[in-house]
Motif scaffolding. Structure first.
Motif, PDB file in Angstrom:
ATOM      1  N   GLY A 129       3.038 -41.055 -20.539  1.00 14.67           N
ATOM      2  CA  GLY A 129       3.662 -41.964 -19.502  1.00 14.67           C
ATOM      3  C   GLY A 129       5.109 -42.409 -20.032  1.00 14.67           C
ATOM      4  O   GLY A 129       5.905 -43.078 -19.089  1.00 14.67           O
ATOM      5  N   ASN A 130       5.515 -42.516 -21.125  1.00 14.70           N
ATOM      6  CA  ASN A 130       6.529 -42.852 -21.600  1.00 14.70           C
ATOM      7  C   ASN A 130       7.757 -41.842 -21.330  1.00 14.70           C
ATOM      8  O   ASN A 130       8.951 -42.257 -21.689  1.00 14.70           O
ATOM      9  N   ASP A 131       7.335 -40.492 -21.243  1.00 15.58           N
ATOM     10  CA  ASP A 131       8.146 -39.509 -21.068  1.00 15.58           C
ATOM     11  C   ASP A 131       8.807 -39.623 -19.747  1.00 15.58           C
ATOM     12  O   ASP A 131       8.341 -39.687 -18.825  1.00 15.58           O
ATOM     13  N   GLU A 132      10.440 -39.498 -19.881  1.00 12.45           N
ATOM     14  CA  GLU A 132      10.928 -39.663 -18.398  1.00 12.45           C
ATOM     15  C   GLU A 132      11.632 -38.289 -17.851  1.00 12.45           C
ATOM     16  O   GLU A 132      12.130 -37.477 -18.695  1.00 12.45           O
ATOM     17  N   VAL A 133      11.587 -38.351 -16.614  1.00 12.04           N
ATOM     18  CA  VAL A 133      12.118 -37.148 -15.936  1.00 12.04           C
ATOM     19  C   VAL A 133      13.069 -37.911 -14.948  1.00 12.04           C
ATOM     20  O   VAL A 133      12.721 -38.766 -14.164  1.00 12.04           O
ATOM     21  N   ILE A 134      14.370 -37.257 -14.935  1.00 15.91           N
ATOM     22  CA  ILE A 134      15.551 -37.739 -13.987  1.00 15.91           C
ATOM     23  C   ILE A 134      15.466 -36.931 -12.827  1.00 15.91           C
ATOM     24  O   ILE A 134      15.813 -35.764 -12.868  1.00 15.91           O
ATOM     25  N   ILE A 135      15.428 -37.375 -11.627  1.00 18.88           N
ATOM     26  CA  ILE A 135      15.613 -36.786 -10.331  1.00 18.88           C
ATOM     27  C   ILE A 135      16.622 -37.356  -9.418  1.00 18.88           C
ATOM     28  O   ILE A 135      16.939 -38.632  -9.655  1.00 18.88           O
ATOM     29  N   SER A 136      17.190 -36.782  -8.503  1.00 21.10           N
ATOM     30  CA  SER A 136      18.089 -37.336  -7.502  1.00 21.10           C
ATOM     31  C   SER A 136      17.374 -37.876  -6.182  1.00 21.10           C
ATOM     32  O   SER A 136      16.313 -37.156  -6.147  1.00 21.10           O
ATOM     33  N   TYR A 137      18.046 -38.434  -5.436  1.00 24.17           N
ATOM     34  CA  TYR A 137      17.314 -38.738  -4.286  1.00 24.17           C
ATOM     35  C   TYR A 137      18.373 -38.935  -2.833  1.00 24.17           C
ATOM     36  O   TYR A 137      19.311 -39.709  -3.100  1.00 24.17           O
ATOM     37  N   PRO A 138      18.289 -38.116  -1.667  1.00 28.24           N
ATOM     38  CA  PRO A 138      16.940 -37.265  -1.596  1.00 28.24           C
ATOM     39  C   PRO A 138      17.349 -35.766  -2.030  1.00 28.24           C
ATOM     40  O   PRO A 138      18.348 -35.432  -2.253  1.00 28.24           O
ATOM     41  N   THR A 139      16.374 -35.272  -2.599  1.00 24.28           N
ATOM     42  CA  THR A 139      16.575 -34.008  -2.938  1.00 24.28           C
ATOM     43  C   THR A 139      14.898 -33.331  -2.620  1.00 24.28           C
ATOM     44  O   THR A 139      14.286 -33.643  -2.165  1.00 24.28           O
ATOM     45  N   PHE A 140      14.769 -32.124  -3.239  1.00 28.22           N
ATOM     46  CA  PHE A 140      13.515 -31.227  -3.164  1.00 28.22           C
ATOM     47  C   PHE A 140      12.458 -32.236  -3.410  1.00 28.22           C
ATOM     48  O   PHE A 140      12.306 -32.791  -4.675  1.00 28.22           O
ATOM     49  N   LEU A 141      11.321 -32.489  -2.656  1.00 24.38           N
ATOM     50  CA  LEU A 141      10.383 -33.406  -3.221  1.00 24.38           C
ATOM     51  C   LEU A 141       9.414 -32.922  -4.142  1.00 24.38           C
ATOM     52  O   LEU A 141       8.766 -34.006  -4.815  1.00 24.38           O
ATOM     53  N   MET A 142       9.296 -31.685  -4.427  1.00 24.51           N
ATOM     54  CA  MET A 142       8.286 -31.344  -5.260  1.00 24.51           C
ATOM     55  C   MET A 142       8.813 -31.921  -6.723  1.00 24.51           C
ATOM     56  O   MET A 142       7.778 -31.934  -7.909  1.00 24.51           O
ATOM     57  N   TYR A 143       9.987 -32.070  -6.981  1.00 23.15           N
ATOM     58  CA  TYR A 143      10.200 -32.483  -8.355  1.00 23.15           C
ATOM     59  C   TYR A 143       9.495 -33.945  -8.772  1.00 23.15           C
ATOM     60  O   TYR A 143       8.862 -34.229  -9.750  1.00 23.15           O
ATOM     61  N   GLU A 144       9.537 -34.655  -7.727  1.00 20.14           N
ATOM     62  CA  GLU A 144       8.991 -36.176  -7.970  1.00 20.14           C
ATOM     63  C   GLU A 144       7.420 -36.081  -7.991  1.00 20.14           C
ATOM     64  O   GLU A 144       6.705 -36.453  -8.731  1.00 20.14           O
ATOM     65  N   ILE A 145       6.780 -35.199  -6.884  1.00 25.03           N
ATOM     66  CA  ILE A 145       5.379 -35.279  -6.831  1.00 25.03           C
ATOM     67  C   ILE A 145       4.759 -34.764  -8.197  1.00 25.03           C
ATOM     68  O   ILE A 145       3.840 -35.068  -8.597  1.00 25.03           O
TER      69      ILE A 145
END
Length: 354
Positions: free
Chosen positions: A104-120
């Motif tokens: 849970g310490n590993d981080e993933v960077i996404i933008s918003y709004p964008t393709f929803l599956m990245y965050e899910i």
């Protein structure tokens, strides 16, 4: 209590309504689906390939997509060992996250709004998701670079973006990569690559120079094979090898494999799709201007439209009149909707309803 706690806060992806359901529920004979960024006509030329493959339907598919892999590698001018196939691009995203997220310490960077599956998918895997808002409906690469730290494992960049249709160009990506440590993996999602303009980033060059990059593409969009679910990515041999360890052994069915082979051999169909999309997109731009409705110019086969007020009633009105568009409330865009480029009669019906 038997389930992982990460699942409690995850909102599942909500796909657009299928044509069949709308016809049945509203008693409509004709429905135009302009919600899911599909091309408006089927690639009927694959019929022979599919029928020929019926005789093998009792056998498991070739696990490594041998013939398709060979064709695609030649087309892309990469090694066969650099390609990974997925049951749609969604599976590629899932494989990447499974491969690199360890806690849970590993981080993933996404933008918003964008393709929803990245965050899910990132949350399912237990990663901490760092969200960087778009700037003027475009990826803010400078802000993304500022959020990178020692915990950052992966950056998702949809280029062109969905749902905005905007893109970042060659020079912007070059400048961005100079700021990113080489131990951070970058996923360039190029699902709409074939629709993009001339100054679109040459991502394979970045892959050769930098290495720690994955380029995701699909047969669902311009090739018209969305119903067969076939995506792929190109990366280094090392990364591809790791992803293939996680991939289900028979994830690409026989019909998808032979259809994609046929698709790679039919340049005329792609030209037809591009001509139709470009022509009809200009038609929609002109009509939207006449209606004084704001839109974002798109590098894809869809258009983001700002209705300037809530679109829930509008989208329901469209459905009752046999037109399906995409309400973007779930993306946080309350006053926006997205419309795919359809056939002229479909686009004309859409404008009439609007």
């Amino acid at each position: 209590m038997m389930f992982r706690k990460e699942l409690e806060k995850i909102k599942p992806y909500q796909p657009g309504k299928p044509i069949e359901e709308v016809k049945r529920s509203l008693g409509l004979k004709e429905v135009y689906k302009l919600a899911s960024n599909e091309i408006p006509f089927p690639p009927s030329y694959i019929k022979k390939a599919v029928l020929d493959e019926l005789k093998n339907i009792n056998r498991y598919p070739e696990s490594g997509c041998f013939y398709l892999r060979n064709l695609l590698a030649k087309r892309l001018k990469v090694k066969e060992s650099q390609i990974v196939f997925g049951n749609g691009s969604d599976e590629i995203i899932m494989l990447i996250l499974r491969a690199i997220i360890g806690s849970g310490n590993d981080e993933v960077i996404i933008s918003y709004p964008t393709f929803l599956m990245y965050e899910i998918q990132a949350k399912i895997q237990g990663a901490k998701v760092v969200v960087v808002p778009l700037k003027n409906l475009r990826y803010d690469l400078d802000s993304i670079a500022e959020r990178v730290n020692k915990k950052t494992k992966l950056i998702f960049i949809a280029n062109p973006d969905n749902p905005t249709g905007t893109y970042v160009n060659q020079k912007e990506v070059e400048k961005f990569l100079e700021k990113i440590p080489k131990d951070v993996l970058i996923y360039f999602d190029e699902a709409y690559f074939e629709f993009a303009p001339s100054d679109f980033p040459r991502s394979k060059e970045f892959l050769r120079k930098r290495g720690n990059i994955i380029i995701g593409r699909t047969f669902s969009k311009i090739y018209g094979l969305a119903g067969l679910r076939l995506g792929y990515c190109v990366t280094t041999e090392e990364i591809a090898g790791m992803l293939n360890k996680l991939r289900d052994p028979f994830n690409i069915n026989r019909f998808a494999q032979v259809s994609a082979q046929a698709a790679l051999g039919n340049e005329a169909f792609l030209k037809k799709v591009l001509f139709c999309v470009r022509k009809e997109k200009e038609y929609l731009y002109n009509e939207l201007k006449k209606l004084d409705i704001s839109y974002t110019e798109s590098a894809t086969n869809f258009i983001l439209i700002n209705f300037s007020k809530s679109v829930s009633g509008l989208c329901n009105y469209f459905i009752k009149n046999g037109v399906i568009v995409r309400d973007l409330t779930s993306w946080g865009l309350r006053n926006f909707f997205r419309v795919s480029i359809g056939l002229h009669k479909e686009n004309k019906k859409f404008i009439t309803c609007l």
